[in-house]
Design a protein around this motif. Structure first.
Motif, PDB file in Angstrom:
ATOM      1  N   GLU A 129      58.403 -34.706 -14.962  1.00  0.00           N
ATOM      2  CA  GLU A 129      57.176 -33.944 -15.175  1.00  0.00           C
ATOM      3  C   GLU A 129      57.077 -32.797 -14.182  1.00  0.00           C
ATOM      4  O   GLU A 129      57.482 -32.919 -13.027  1.00  0.00           O
ATOM      5  N   LEU A 130      56.499 -31.696 -14.655  1.00  0.00           N
ATOM      6  CA  LEU A 130      56.310 -30.524 -13.816  1.00  0.00           C
ATOM      7  C   LEU A 130      54.810 -30.275 -13.658  1.00  0.00           C
ATOM      8  O   LEU A 130      54.081 -30.198 -14.646  1.00  0.00           O
ATOM      9  N   TYR A 131      54.366 -30.174 -12.408  1.00  0.00           N
ATOM     10  CA  TYR A 131      52.955 -29.920 -12.105  1.00  0.00           C
ATOM     11  C   TYR A 131      52.837 -28.508 -11.536  1.00  0.00           C
ATOM     12  O   TYR A 131      53.602 -28.135 -10.640  1.00  0.00           O
ATOM     13  N   GLY A 132      51.884 -27.739 -12.070  1.00  0.00           N
ATOM     14  CA  GLY A 132      51.782 -26.345 -11.671  1.00  0.00           C
ATOM     15  C   GLY A 132      50.408 -25.978 -11.140  1.00  0.00           C
ATOM     16  O   GLY A 132      49.388 -26.512 -11.593  1.00  0.00           O
ATOM     17  N   PHE A 133      50.394 -25.012 -10.208  1.00  0.00           N
ATOM     18  CA  PHE A 133      49.158 -24.604  -9.539  1.00  0.00           C
ATOM     19  C   PHE A 133      49.134 -23.091  -9.388  1.00  0.00           C
ATOM     20  O   PHE A 133      50.173 -22.454  -9.245  1.00  0.00           O
ATOM     21  N   VAL A 134      47.928 -22.530  -9.401  1.00  0.00           N
ATOM     22  CA  VAL A 134      47.805 -21.075  -9.388  1.00  0.00           C
ATOM     23  C   VAL A 134      48.020 -20.477  -8.003  1.00  0.00           C
ATOM     24  O   VAL A 134      48.146 -19.267  -7.868  1.00  0.00           O
ATOM     25  N   SER A 135      48.049 -21.315  -6.960  1.00  0.00           N
ATOM     26  CA  SER A 135      48.287 -20.795  -5.613  1.00  0.00           C
ATOM     27  C   SER A 135      49.176 -21.750  -4.829  1.00  0.00           C
ATOM     28  O   SER A 135      49.249 -22.948  -5.126  1.00  0.00           O
ATOM     29  N   GLN A 136      49.822 -21.206  -3.818  1.00  0.00           N
ATOM     30  CA  GLN A 136      50.681 -22.017  -2.960  1.00  0.00           C
ATOM     31  C   GLN A 136      49.858 -23.038  -2.176  1.00  0.00           C
ATOM     32  O   GLN A 136      50.296 -24.167  -1.956  1.00  0.00           O
ATOM     33  N   LYS A 137      48.638 -22.662  -1.781  1.00  0.00           N
ATOM     34  CA  LYS A 137      47.791 -23.585  -1.022  1.00  0.00           C
ATOM     35  C   LYS A 137      47.394 -24.797  -1.862  1.00  0.00           C
ATOM     36  O   LYS A 137      47.301 -25.911  -1.349  1.00  0.00           O
ATOM     37  N   GLU A 138      47.148 -24.580  -3.158  1.00  0.00           N
ATOM     38  CA  GLU A 138      46.843 -25.708  -4.041  1.00  0.00           C
ATOM     39  C   GLU A 138      48.031 -26.658  -4.125  1.00  0.00           C
ATOM     40  O   GLU A 138      47.872 -27.874  -4.089  1.00  0.00           O
ATOM     41  N   LEU A 139      49.219 -26.086  -4.259  1.00  0.00           N
ATOM     42  CA  LEU A 139      50.431 -26.906  -4.304  1.00  0.00           C
ATOM     43  C   LEU A 139      50.574 -27.719  -3.022  1.00  0.00           C
ATOM     44  O   LEU A 139      50.897 -28.918  -3.061  1.00  0.00           O
ATOM     45  N   GLU A 140      50.323 -27.091  -1.885  1.00  0.00           N
ATOM     46  CA  GLU A 140      50.456 -27.782  -0.601  1.00  0.00           C
ATOM     47  C   GLU A 140      49.471 -28.946  -0.489  1.00  0.00           C
ATOM     48  O   GLU A 140      49.832 -30.029  -0.005  1.00  0.00           O
ATOM     49  N   LEU A 141      48.220 -28.742  -0.946  1.00  0.00           N
ATOM     50  CA  LEU A 141      47.247 -29.829  -0.891  1.00  0.00           C
ATOM     51  C   LEU A 141      47.642 -30.949  -1.852  1.00  0.00           C
ATOM     52  O   LEU A 141      47.531 -32.134  -1.523  1.00  0.00           O
TER      53      LEU A 141
END
Length: 206
Positions: free
Chosen positions: A73-85
Motif C-alpha cells: 500500500e502507498l500512503y500519500g500526503f500533501v506536505s513533507q511535514k504531514e508525512l513525517e508526522l
C-alpha cells in the motif's frame, strides 16, 4: 529468499518518496494517480482529500510505502511535514497506517502536534479506532519529539472545531462531511459562530 525480499522491500521503500501525476479517481479514503502509464492507488486522510484538486488535474504526494503480508500500500500526503508526522505515529506500538490516517484526519497538522505536545490524549481519541491506551502511548512516546510553537492556542482551536463537528453532526451532516467542511474554512475565520457560518457555506447551506 526472505532476506532478498526484505532487501527488495527496503529498496522500494526508499525509492518511492514522491509521486506526481493526474488524478483520475477519488474515493472516500484514496485517490488514483496516473503517471508513467500506471494508475497508482494512494491512500490519504479526509482533510488531505478536501484540499486536492478535482479529477483531471495534477497532484503531488509525499509517500510512505507499506508492506503487509497480503498487500502493498502507498500512503500519500500533501506536505513533507504531514508525512513525517504520519511516520512518527506508526512508529508507536499498536498504531498502524489506517489509525495514523484517522488521527491526521481529525484536525490540522499544527493542532494535532500541539495536542501531543500539550499531553492531551483525549483529543486524539476523537479519531476513529483510537482508544485510551493507544492515545496515551502516542503522547508518552512522541510528546518530547514534537516541535510545536504556540501549542496551547492550537489546542484551544482544536477543541472549538471538535465542538463544531458535533454541532454539524447533530444537524444531520455526516461526521466525515463535517470534518471536510471545516478543513476548508479559512484559518483566519475566528469564533464559533463565524466558523459555523463558514462551514455552512462550504456545505452549500445559505
Amino acid at each position: 529468499m526472505r532476506y532478498q525480499k526484505a532487501q527488495g522491500f527496503r529498496i522500494i521503500r526508499r525509492m518511492i518518496y514522491t509521486i506526481e501525476g493526474k488524478l483520475t479517481h477519488r474515493a472516500e479514503n484514496f485517490v488514483v494517480v496516473e503517471t508513467g502509464g500506471f494508475g497508482i492507488k494512494v491512500f490519504t486522510h479526509v482533510r488531505g482529500m478536501s484540499v486536492l484538486p478535482a479529477p483531471g488535474n495534477n497532484a503531488k504526494f509525499f509517500c510512505h510505502f507499506h508492506l503487509r503480508e497480503d498487500a502493498m500500500e502507498l500512503y500519500g500526503f500533501v506536505s513533507q511535514k504531514e508525512l513525517e508526522l504520519f511516520e512518527s505515529l506508526i512508529s508507536v506500538n499498536g498504531v498502524g497506517p489506517k489509525s495514523a490516517l484517522a488521527i491526521l484526519g481529525i484536525d490540522t497538522l499544527e493542532n494535532i502536534s500541539a495536542a501531543i505536545k500539550e499531553n492531551r490524549p483525549d483529543l486524539l481519541r476523537r479519531a476513529s479506532g483510537i482508544g485510551g491506551k493507544t492515545a496515551d502511548r502516542i503522547v508518552l512516546e512522541l510528546k518530547n519529539k514534537i516541535i510545536s510553537e504556540k501549542s496551547e492556542s492550537f489546542v484551544g482551536k482544536m477543541e472549538a472545531d471538535s465542538d463544531l463537528v458535533e454541532t454539524l453532526v447533530s444537524l444531520g451532516y455526516r461526521r466525515e462531511q463535517a470534518k471536510a467542511a471545516l478543513a476548508k474554512v479559512d484559518e483566519k475565520v475566528a469564533g464559533l459562530e463565524g466558523r459555523l457560518k463558514a462551514a455552512f457555506k462550504v456545505l452549500g447551506k445559505k
